[in-house]
Design a protein around this motif. Structure first.
Motif, PDB file in Angstrom:
ATOM      1  N   ASP A 183       0.804  -1.237   0.000  1.00 44.58           N
ATOM      2  CA  ASP A 183       0.000   0.000   0.000  1.00 44.58           C
ATOM      3  C   ASP A 183       0.829   1.274   0.000  1.00 44.58           C
ATOM      4  O   ASP A 183       0.332   2.322  -0.381  1.00 44.58           O
ATOM      5  N   GLY A 203      -4.903   9.146  -0.812  1.00 45.23           N
ATOM      6  CA  GLY A 203      -5.880   9.329   0.263  1.00 45.23           C
ATOM      7  C   GLY A 203      -6.815  10.490  -0.009  1.00 45.23           C
ATOM      8  O   GLY A 203      -7.267  11.168   0.908  1.00 45.23           O
ATOM      9  N   ARG A 237      -6.822   7.174  -4.646  1.00 47.10           N
ATOM     10  CA  ARG A 237      -6.787   6.149  -3.600  1.00 47.10           C
ATOM     11  C   ARG A 237      -5.404   6.107  -2.938  1.00 47.10           C
ATOM     12  O   ARG A 237      -5.283   6.071  -1.722  1.00 47.10           O
ATOM     13  N   PRO A 283      -4.153  -1.363  -8.429  1.00 48.46           N
ATOM     14  CA  PRO A 283      -4.153  -0.007  -7.853  1.00 48.46           C
ATOM     15  C   PRO A 283      -2.769   0.584  -7.646  1.00 48.46           C
ATOM     16  O   PRO A 283      -2.643   1.771  -7.345  1.00 48.46           O
ATOM     17  N   ALA A 341     -12.064  10.383  -5.011  1.00 49.76           N
ATOM     18  CA  ALA A 341     -12.126  10.374  -6.484  1.00 49.76           C
ATOM     19  C   ALA A 341     -13.016  11.534  -6.923  1.00 49.76           C
ATOM     20  O   ALA A 341     -13.858  12.005  -6.163  1.00 49.76           O
ATOM     21  N   LEU A 392      -9.090   6.649 -10.536  1.00 45.83           N
ATOM     22  CA  LEU A 392      -9.388   6.003  -9.250  1.00 45.83           C
ATOM     23  C   LEU A 392      -8.132   5.631  -8.457  1.00 45.83           C
ATOM     24  O   LEU A 392      -8.056   5.862  -7.249  1.00 45.83           O
ATOM     25  N   ASN A 393      -7.150   5.028  -9.113  1.00 44.47           N
ATOM     26  CA  ASN A 393      -5.988   4.510  -8.375  1.00 44.47           C
ATOM     27  C   ASN A 393      -5.138   5.620  -7.763  1.00 44.47           C
ATOM     28  O   ASN A 393      -4.589   5.449  -6.668  1.00 44.47           O
TER      29      ASN A 393
END
Ligand code: DOR
Ligand code: ZN
Length: 345
Positions: free
Chosen positions: A189, A301, A298, A240, A304, A294-295
């Motif tokens: 992440d 943080g 994400r 992602p 979108a 989107l990615n």
């Protein structure tokens, strides 16, 4: 499929420059994109919170009337960056990330980092406050072949930094190799990677076959075909870890068409049409929105986008070969294929 609607895309790596160039290119990005991470490699670079605030205001002043485009500002990391100033700028929401240029790696990188140990305390602080580090991942050692500089950087610099500061969020900017793809994919992440539009389209032949083509020269330089295919697979996978950072980097033509030409491809004008073409070729139009819209939020943080753009397939898209600026013409990236996806609005 002949029509596709996406949440409004963001550009997670963009050069807007300053002055006349800024005024000419800002509308090109603002036309389709909602937000962009703004690179700080001005001359002199954007190194303090005050400088970032002043640059943000100049960008906002250069936008067309009524534009909702949001510049997400960055600081240029130097060996003397003040961690308190950085933390304040991040806490105030003035900056979104910090950019690491190895000194000498690319355009206006002379003030970048030579000794990575000297920025360790700043990186620790960034990990504490959750401020991401955007990395230009190339070593500059004269004995490393330019086509190997990204892969060597991962082993010698990036991986040690991430092991020493595991809490740090890192974006591998504009990856150009299968090694970059593999490392980003396995990173979890706290690791992401941007991919440019042009690196999905060209390999190193575009620069060198049939005469030298300065408008395809950028850094990191485009690699062999196998690497382009790895980038296309990553971008269209929906994973992602990967998101769009165009690295649209305008230089006026005389500085590109020169015995020592500047690095950079200017893609802001036609990026979305090119991406739609690429994703269609890969049978992945349904994953275009993940890559463009989107990615990225994400990873950072951020929410979108709520508004949308529509792409419609039709007759070849007409776009200018060059953008005029008060400093001279800037050539728009030529993807060497007709584009059929029209963007509205
Ligand atoms: O091609 C590039 N152009 N790569 C970079 O890293 C910098 C950029 C620029 O600022 O022109
Ligand atoms: Zn860049």
């Amino acid at each position: 499929m002949t029509q596709i609607t996406l949440r409004r895309p963001d550009d997670w790596h963009l050069h807007l420059r300053d002055g006349a160039m800024l005024r000419a290119v800002a509308p090109e990005s603002a036309r389709h994109f909602g937000r962009a991470i703004i690179m700080p490699n001005l001359v002199p670079p954007v190194v303090t919170g005050d400088q970032a605030a002043a640059y943000r205001d100049r960008i906002l002043a250069a936008l067309p009337e009524g534009s909702a485009f949001k510049p997400l500002m960055t600081l240029y990391l130097t060996e003397t960056t003040d961690p308190d100033d950085l933390a304040r700028a991040h806490g105030d929401g003035l900056i979104t990330a910090v950019k690491l240029y190895p000194a000498g790696a690319t355009t206006n990188s002379a003030s970048g980092v030579r000794d990575f140990d000297r920025v360790r305390p700043v990186l620790e602080r960034m990990a504490e406050i959750g401020c991401p580090l955007c990395v230009h991942g190339e070593v500059v050692d004269a004995d490393i072949d330019i086509f190997d500089r990204e892969a060597v950087f991962i082993d010698r610099v990036l991986d040690p930094i991430r092991r020493a500061t595991p809490g740090l969020k890192v974006v591998m900017e504009h990856i150009t190799t299968a090694q970059g793809v593999d490392y980003a994919r396995a990173g979890g992440d706290r690791l992401g990677a941007t991919i440019t539009t042009h690196h999905l389209v060209i390999n190193r032949n575009a620069i060198l076959v049939g005469g030298i083509k300065p408008h395809y020269y950028c850094l990191p330089v485009a690699k062999r075909e196998e690497h382009r295919l790895a980038l296309r697979a990553a971008a269209t996978s929906g994973d992602p870890s990967f998101f769009l950072g165009t690295d649209s980097a305008p230089h006026v033509d005389p500085l590109k068409e020169s015995a020592c030409g500047c690095a950079g491809c200017f893609t802001a004008t036609n990026t979305l049409s090119i991406l739609a073409e690429v994703f269609e070729q890969e049978g992945a139009l349904d994953r275009l929105e993940a890559f463009t819209s989107l990615n990225g939020p994400r990873f950072y943080g951020l929410p979108a986008a709520e508004d949308r753009v529509t792409l419609t397939k039709g007759a070849p898209v007409a776009y200018p070969a060059k953008i005029d600026t008060a400093d001279g013409a800037v050539t728009v990236f030529d993807p060497m294929m007709p584009l059929h996806w029209h963007v509205t609005p």
